[in-house]
Scaffold this active site. Structure first.
Site, short mmCIF file in Angstrom:
data_model
loop_
_atom_site.label_atom_id
_atom_site.label_comp_id
_atom_site.label_asym_id
_atom_site.label_seq_id
_atom_site.Cartn_x
_atom_site.Cartn_y
_atom_site.Cartn_z
N TYR A 30 24.98 54.93 57.91
CA TYR A 30 25.64 55.64 56.81
C TYR A 30 26.75 54.81 56.20
CZ TYR A 30 29.81 56.74 59.61
OH TYR A 30 30.96 56.66 60.34
N LYS A 143 27.28 50.53 61.46
CA LYS A 143 27.76 51.85 61.04
C LYS A 143 26.63 52.85 61.26
CE LYS A 143 30.79 53.77 57.49
NZ LYS A 143 31.79 54.32 58.42
N GLU A 175 40.01 49.72 67.91
CA GLU A 175 40.17 50.34 66.59
C GLU A 175 40.44 51.82 66.78
OE1 GLU A 175 36.55 50.23 64.21
OE2 GLU A 175 35.31 50.64 65.95
N LEU A 199 34.14 48.21 63.87
CA LEU A 199 33.50 48.22 62.57
C LEU A 199 34.35 47.34 61.65
CD1 LEU A 199 31.20 49.59 60.85
CD2 LEU A 199 33.03 51.02 59.95
N1 PMP Z 1 36.29 52.01 62.24
C1 PMP Z 1 35.54 53.12 62.41
C2 PMP Z 1 35.05 53.45 63.77
C3 PMP Z 1 35.24 53.95 61.32
O1 PMP Z 1 34.48 55.05 61.49
C4 PMP Z 1 35.76 53.63 60.04
C5 PMP Z 1 35.51 54.51 58.86
N2 PMP Z 1 34.16 54.65 58.56
C6 PMP Z 1 36.53 52.47 59.90
C7 PMP Z 1 36.78 51.68 61.03
C8 PMP Z 1 37.09 52.06 58.57
O2 PMP Z 1 36.09 51.52 57.76
P1 PMP Z 1 36.17 51.58 56.17
O3 PMP Z 1 37.48 50.96 55.79
O4 PMP Z 1 35.02 50.77 55.71
O5 PMP Z 1 36.10 53.01 55.78
#
Ligand code: PMP
Length: 278
Positions: A30, A143, A175, A199
């Site tokens: 996603y 993701k 994270e 991620l």
């Molecule tokens: N880490 C994780 C585990 C996440 O779910 C997200 C948000 N989807 C992020 C980091 C931040 O990613 P982004 O800046 O692309 O939204």
């Protein structure tokens, strides 16, 4: 209205099979894309990450990235979305339940929109977080729809009366449950490198670029729980949270317990970046 494959239809018309592998195995990927003034922010970066996630789980994308981009834009227009987000997912589709991939794969793409206001109050005051062991699998760079580790982390935060759970593997911080984590230590901005353990956030990458442009030294290196607690400033980033100050971790204030000066500078630069992109 909903994007279902390449069609824009009413939500009630969407038919998802009981044996869709997204539903049964979390077998899919996603993206969440932010929309400012009717325009998707960093759309290309999100689509490139979607393609990478698809490759990593050997899922053939049902459309080209340009086609998906066009469908997203049509959906935004059809829903008259000005400020909000698009949630898009692609599953490996329906098949008789069997762990291995089906012989014939018919991926299912769905996307919907949601309104969100900006700026949001908490960005000014900051939020609190707890630390919790990172129990997720070793491919957090994908993701994927499998978010149970993240879900349990976030619920622990909510049960503790705070907004975010920050994961650590042993002593090292990875994270947040739905964010990337940054600290400022000796004036240097530090965050976990984009390995299999996190991620690679789109917001993270924008922030790293903006920080360099602001002349802030940047270090992509894992830091410890101790570094986090002793940091001059802490913030988290994500598509929905943008740049969010963390003012307390495990009931201990970060410095004075208010958003830091470098964090505020980065927030301002991020707002300017959004304005530029419109
Ligand atoms: N880490 C994780 C585990 C996440 O779910 C997200 C948000 N989807 C992020 C980091 C931040 O990613 P982004 O800046 O692309 O939204």
């Amino acid at each position: 209205m909903i994007l279902f494959q390449d069609q824009i239809i009413e939500r009630e018309e969407v038919l998802i099979d009981l044996e869709d592998r997204g539903y049964q195995f979390g077998d899919g990927i996603y993206e969440v894309i932010r929309i400012y003034d009717g325009k998707p922010f960093t759309l290309r970066e999100h689509l490139n990450r979607l393609e990478r996630s698809a490759d990593e789980i050997q899922l053939p994308l049902p459309f080209t990235l340009d086609e998906i981009a066009q469908h997203i834009i049509t959906l935004i227009q059809r829903n008259s979305l000005h400020n909000g987000q698009v949630y898009l997912q692609i599953t490996r589709g329906a098949a008789l339940r069997n762990h291995s991939f089906p012989n014939e794969v018919n991926p299912v793409l769905t996307a919907y929109t949601k309104e969100i206001d900006r700026p949001f109050e908490k960005q000014l005051t900051g939020i609190k977080a707890i630390l919790t062991e990172d129990i997720r699998w070793l491919r957090c760079d994908i993701k994927s729809l499998n978010l149970l580790g993240n879900v349990l982390g976030k619920q622990k935060a909510v049960d503790s009366g705070v907004d975010e759970a920050i994961f650590h593997r042993g002593e090292l911080v990875t994270e947040g449950s739905s964010t990337n984590v940054f600290i400022i230590k000796n004036g240097v901005l530090q965050t976990h490198p984009p390995t299999n353990l996190i991620l690679s956030g789109i917001t993270r990458n924008v922030v790293l670029k903006l920080a360099s442009e602001l002349g802030i030294e940047v270090k992509e290196e894992a830091f410890t729980i101790h570094d986090l607690k002793e940091a001059e400033e802490v913030f988290v980033t994500s598509t929905t949270q943008e740049v969010m100050p963390i003012i307390e971790v495990n009931s201990t204030a970060i410095q004075k317990g208010t958003p830091g000066e470098i964090t505020k500078k980065i927030q301002a630069a991020f707002s300017a970046e959004i304005t530029l992109s419109k």
